[in-house]
Design a protein around this motif. Structure first.
Motif, mmCIF file in Angstrom:
data_model
loop_
_atom_site.group_PDB
_atom_site.id
_atom_site.type_symbol
_atom_site.label_atom_id
_atom_site.label_comp_id
_atom_site.label_asym_id
_atom_site.label_seq_id
_atom_site.Cartn_x
_atom_site.Cartn_y
_atom_site.Cartn_z
ATOM 1 N N ALA A 63 -35.548 -35.251 13.720
ATOM 2 C CA ALA A 63 -35.985 -34.112 14.533
ATOM 3 C C ALA A 63 -35.236 -32.847 14.142
ATOM 4 C CB ALA A 63 -35.767 -34.417 16.013
ATOM 5 N N ALA A 64 -33.939 -32.986 13.861
ATOM 6 C CA ALA A 64 -33.147 -31.823 13.455
ATOM 7 C C ALA A 64 -33.591 -31.291 12.104
ATOM 8 C CB ALA A 64 -31.665 -32.197 13.407
ATOM 9 N N MET A 65 -33.974 -32.195 11.190
ATOM 10 C CA MET A 65 -34.419 -31.763 9.864
ATOM 11 C C MET A 65 -35.773 -31.060 9.922
ATOM 12 S SD MET A 65 -33.398 -35.014 7.483
ATOM 13 C CE MET A 65 -31.752 -35.696 7.501
ATOM 14 N N LYS A 81 -16.894 -34.798 4.024
ATOM 15 C CA LYS A 81 -16.589 -34.307 5.373
ATOM 16 C C LYS A 81 -17.813 -34.409 6.285
ATOM 17 C CE LYS A 81 -16.243 -29.889 6.193
ATOM 18 N NZ LYS A 81 -15.754 -28.493 6.178
ATOM 19 N N HIS A 82 -18.979 -34.113 5.734
ATOM 20 C CA HIS A 82 -20.205 -34.192 6.536
ATOM 21 C C HIS A 82 -20.528 -35.639 6.907
ATOM 22 C CE1 HIS A 82 -21.556 -30.092 4.692
ATOM 23 N NE2 HIS A 82 -20.598 -29.968 5.588
ATOM 24 N N ALA A 83 -20.292 -36.566 5.986
ATOM 25 C CA ALA A 83 -20.500 -37.986 6.301
ATOM 26 C C ALA A 83 -19.527 -38.451 7.382
ATOM 27 C CB ALA A 83 -20.328 -38.834 5.035
ATOM 28 N N LEU A 84 -18.289 -37.950 7.340
ATOM 29 C CA LEU A 84 -17.306 -38.287 8.372
ATOM 30 C C LEU A 84 -17.771 -37.801 9.746
ATOM 31 C CD1 LEU A 84 -14.490 -39.334 9.190
ATOM 32 C CD2 LEU A 84 -13.587 -37.069 8.626
ATOM 33 N N VAL A 109 -27.247 -31.623 16.641
ATOM 34 C CA VAL A 109 -26.565 -30.373 16.288
ATOM 35 C C VAL A 109 -25.817 -30.508 14.960
ATOM 36 C CG1 VAL A 109 -24.737 -28.770 16.986
ATOM 37 C CG2 VAL A 109 -26.373 -29.613 18.671
ATOM 38 N N ASP A 110 -25.101 -31.615 14.779
ATOM 39 C CA ASP A 110 -24.335 -31.788 13.540
ATOM 40 C C ASP A 110 -25.242 -31.904 12.326
ATOM 41 O OD1 ASP A 110 -21.895 -31.626 14.768
ATOM 42 O OD2 ASP A 110 -21.666 -33.779 15.055
ATOM 43 N N THR A 111 -26.392 -32.572 12.486
ATOM 44 C CA THR A 111 -27.328 -32.669 11.366
ATOM 45 C C THR A 111 -27.827 -31.292 10.963
ATOM 46 O OG1 THR A 111 -28.044 -34.875 12.071
ATOM 47 C CG2 THR A 111 -29.489 -33.684 10.571
ATOM 48 N N ILE A 142 -27.086 -29.063 7.439
ATOM 49 C CA ILE A 142 -28.142 -28.452 6.621
ATOM 50 C C ILE A 142 -27.863 -26.966 6.412
ATOM 51 C CG2 ILE A 142 -30.596 -27.855 6.570
ATOM 52 C CD1 ILE A 142 -31.124 -30.484 8.060
ATOM 53 N N GLU A 143 -27.472 -26.267 7.483
ATOM 54 C CA GLU A 143 -27.195 -24.837 7.375
ATOM 55 C C GLU A 143 -25.982 -24.576 6.483
ATOM 56 O OE1 GLU A 143 -28.965 -22.200 8.361
ATOM 57 O OE2 GLU A 143 -30.452 -23.728 8.857
#
Length: 248
Positions: A137-139, A212-215, A194-196, A200-201
């Protein structure tokens, strides 16, 4: 009146735009960002496998506890302090933090296995489906559509912290525990979205730090998983208690 009509017209148009074709439309995400997201989710899957390995080590040797929790936080802090060019070291720290995190929640997983193993499988599948749906949904949403929720979610985490702090000092009640459980689940499900979108942004702006994003996503996944598992164990225990009362 015109503002109200334009609002409803926009809502109707957005609903009409959701179709099977829109679900396949990732053209708003550039190829570079798509490649980055593949690296993020591949790293996330590896971290989840490492976490499962940590839980298994706890079941074998009973290593999960306060020390593994501190080790998890230490590895996370070390990872965030390590420069991005030391990629191999940062990936190793991600896997180590996931391993220690799995060991830390090992006692809860062991309890679920002893009580009803199917609950553990259902919890993982439910968390994975929720994660996939909310991340998707975020994507598919418009750019920055959900980022404004970050402030509300931060306030929610602050409320959870102070409630937990108050419970540890003055003693908690069943009602407060249930509120913390369900409210915390709502907050961290929101963080999935929100984090997804924030990842992306950031990738669009050139931040391609997939470790870091995977963490970040791993922390969201574990937070939701733990809360769903506690809720399902609680519901199963209540059902068993009702069955015993009927038999008695």
């Amino acid at each position: 009146m015109e503002s109200f009509s334009s609002f409803f017209d926009s809502q109707t148009a957005s609903r009409n735009s959701w179709s099977y074709d829109s679900l396949k439309n990732f053209r708003q995400i550039s190829p570079r960002v798509q490649t980055h997201l593949k690296q993020v989710y591949l790293s996330l899957c590896c971290a989840l496998v490492a976490s499962a390995g940590g839980a298994y080590l706890h079941i074998l040797w009973n290593i999960g506890g306060l020390l593994t929790t501190f080790a998890t936080l230490g590895c996370m802090a070390w990872l965030l302090a390590t420069p991005p060019y030391e990629e191999q070291k940062r990936v190793s720290l991600l896997m180590a933090s996931a391993l220690f995190q799995g060991a830390s929640i090992g006692p809860l997983i062991e309890l679920a296995i002893d009580f009803e193993p199917s609950v553990l499988v259902s919890t993982f599948m439910g968390t994975a489906i929720a994660f996939a749906c909310f991340s998707g949904a975020a994507m598919l949403a418009r750019r920055r559509e959900y980022l404004y929720l970050g402030g509300l979610l931060s306030s929610g985490v602050s409320i959870l912290f102070w409630l937990h702090f108050a419970s540890s000092i003055f003693g908690g009640s069943v009602a407060m525990f249930q509120f913390e459980l369900y409210f915390g689940l709502l907050v961290f499900v929101g963080y999935m979205v929100v984090d997804t979108q924030e990842i992306i942004e950031r990738a669009r702006l050139g931040d391609l730090d997939y470790v870091k994003h995977a963490l970040t996503l791993f922390s969201d996944f574990v937070a939701v998983f733990v809360r769903i598992l506690i809720i399902m164990l609680k519901n199963s225990a209540e059902r068993e208690e009702k069955k015993k009362k009927r038999r008695g």
